[in-house]
Scaffold this active site. Structure first.
Site: not given
Ligand code: NAD
Length: 527
Positions: A185, A258-259, A292, A390
């Site tokens: 997804k 991975e957050l 990230c 962040e």
């Molecule tokens: P997000 O959490 O808003 O979304 C990530 C994904 O989760 C999207 O595909 C979204 O549609 C899905 N999602 C949303 N709600 C959901 C639910 N209830 N259940 C299942 N899936 C759901 O994050 P974002 O804004 O797309 O990305 C930015 C964040 O990602 C930042 O915090 C960044 O640090 C983090 N990030 C971490 C890494 C890492 O390797 N640690 C890498 C890249 C980005």
């Protein structure tokens, strides 16, 4: 700045073809995808529903067993062909990544190379990582113990928009190599590069249907996917990660998460300031800070603080901000209005609390509707939102330190623990300081690329930055179930009928004592 000619770079035919490969069981509403460069529409993908997820998982499951039956060397060859094809289609992939994510071409290029390196790494090492392994047996000579690695079945991947090619595909490749199917997804904003990469995977030999893509919203498609697969890889925000973990827990689905991060860098007085400035300017503003492992907090030893700050601000001002498909720019656009609002709120809050803005701090609608200048802040109080939360944008705070121990303490004063960097001429000291920083990875005298490119070493977070690791053996083993097969050579390990239980217990105790002694002599056992 001229806007890219979106319609000619991304013809409707490509969008329609890619959208057509999404699994649906009925007509679905369109989910419009716009380019951050101009906010123009690139195309639409279906807003899938839970029934589509069920269909995708079932389809993937149908194909998985025959894929897993193939020798792992065959699967590794598919990954190598895929790597070749990504390089051959590099220019088209760069266009799609840039148009969807709004990033600079150099930042997009990093994604392409990452996918190639990851495919190559797992194709070369995966067969060894997953080879059946002889283990030290409970009873030497009598028992043979072997660990085998079986695919879990269907792996779900939920990915963010910031590295839409790398995160969608590089985390999937080890899952495929291990013999799994995958249901991906992608983020709402960036489905097309994932879809194009899946086409390339199929051209390289991944059987049709083994990789399914479900496009749509997180709370419908994402949640259903978590509940339906055998392992779930999630990359995204900490808040969503918690929700995903709760759903996964309810369904007993294993996950890696991975957050987010609030990554610190420490610059010591003996560091090469030229390297530190170059490294940290790149490390703070790569992908317009939407990375990230980007640095959002820099601590500099006081004796070099003024010089570092002046050079850092100068280097930041020399970055070229742009929103088009050329290689001419260092920093691209933010992804969307909500991201820009977070950045603006953090900078406004810091200003109100007395912070100094040395450069940046402005939207640049003249460059692109979602562009924001790389921004350097000092005098930021610890309770400012930019100091704690962040930002995920082109904003970095810089502060002096006097005492190295206090600097380490400030670096660790966060619930996150993803990445950090340490700059010093004394590499041994840098490594010692790195070991005191509570983060999944620390780079000494580099920002993050050397860490990320070290695919043979694990990458991930501690605390609110996540659970689990990608890369290395960890990054493929998590997609398997370990099965232990022990074979008894002479006699089953059961009480001997002829011996009374107390004699058998005494003999067993003697045996355990002897084993402990023997193992202390055995260099293999002592490690
Ligand atoms: P997000 O959490 O808003 O979304 C990530 C994904 O989760 C999207 O595909 C979204 O549609 C899905 N999602 C949303 N709600 C959901 C639910 N209830 N259940 C299942 N899936 C759901 O994050 P974002 O804004 O797309 O990305 C930015 C964040 O990602 C930042 O915090 C960044 O640090 C983090 N990030 C971490 C890494 C890492 O390797 N640690 C890498 C890249 C980005």
């Amino acid at each position: 700045m001229s806007a890219p000619n979106v319609s000619s770079t991304f013809p409707d035919a490509i969008g329609d073809r890619l959208a057509g490969s999404v699994t649906t069981v009925g007509d679905r509403d369109p989910l419009w995808v716009r380019t951050p460069f101009t906010k123009d529409t690139l195309g639409a993908v279906p807003a899938c529903q839970p029934a589509d997820v069920d269909e995708a998982v079932a389809n993937a499951r149908d194909v998985q067993a025959s894929w897993a039956d193939r020798p792992i060397e065959d699967r590794a060859a598919v990954l190598q062909r895929f790597a070749d094809s990504v390089l051959a289609n590099r220019s088209e992939l760069l266009d799609i990544v840039q148009l969807e994510a709004g990033k600079s071409r150099f930042d997009a290029h990093v994604e392409v190379l990452d996918v190639v390196l990851t495919a190559d790494y797992y194709a070369r090492t995966g067969p060894t990582h997953l080879a059946p392994t002889r283990k030290s047996a409970g009873v030497p000579l009598l028992t043979k113990a072997v660990e085998h690695y079986d695919p879990v079945g269907v792996v779900g991947l939920i990915e963010p928009w910031n590295y839409p090619l790398t995160l969608a595909i590089s985390d999937m490749l080890p899952a495929l190599l291990a013999g799994n199917a995958a249901v991906l997804k992608p983020a709402e904003a960036t489905p097309f590069c994932a879809l194009r990469a899946v086409e390339l995977l199929e051209e390289a030999g991944v059987p049709e249907g083994l990789v399914q893509v479900v496009t749509g919203y997180g709370d419908t498609v994402g949640e259903r996917l978590v509940a339906s697969v055998d392992f779930l890889t999630f990359t995204g925000s900490t808040a969503t990660g918690r929700a995903v973990a709760a759903t996964a827990g309810e369904h007993l689905v294993d996950t890696s998460l991975e957050l987010g991060g609030k990554n610190p860098a420490l610059v010591f007085a003996d560091a090469d300031l030229g390297d530190a400035v170059r490294g940290l300017v790149h490390g703070s503003f790569a992908n317009a800070g939407q990375l990230c492992i980007a640095f959002e907090r820099i601590f500099v030893e006081r004796s070099v603080y003024d010089e570092f700050l002046t050079r850092f601000v100068d280097a930041t001002e020399s970055l070229a901000l742009g929103a088009d498909l050329s290689f001419d720019y260092d920093v691209g656009s933010l992804i969307a209005e909500h991201q820009l609002e977070t950045v603006e709120t953090h900078v406004a809050d810091a200003r109100e609390r007395g912070a100094t803005v040395h450069t940046g701090g402005r939207r640049r609608a003249d460059v692109g509707p979602l562009c924001y200048e790389p921004t350097v802040l000092t005098d930021v109080p610890d309770d400012a939102s930019v100091a704690r939360e962040e930002t995920f944008g082109p904003v970095v705070t810089i502060a002096p330190f006097d005492d190295p121990d206090a600097a380490v303490e400030r670096a660790n004063a966060t619930d996150y623990g993803l990445h950090a960097s340490v700059w010093t001429d004394d590499r041994a000291r840098g490594e010692a300081v790195a070991r005191r920083i509570e983060a999944g990875s620390v780079s000494v005298n580099d920002a993050y690329l050397s860490m990320w490119a070290s695919t043979d070493a694990p990458m991930g977070g501690v605390g609110d930055s996540g659970i689990g690791r990608r890369h290395a053996r960890h990054g493929i083993e998590k997609y398997t179930h370990a099965q232990t097969v022990t074979t008894q050579r002479v006699h089953p390990l059961v009480p001997v009928d002829a011996l009374p239980n107390d004699v058998a217990a005494a003999a067993a105790t003697w045996g355990v004592r002897a084993l402990r002694r023997l193992r202390r002599l055995d260099p293999f056992e002592r490690g």
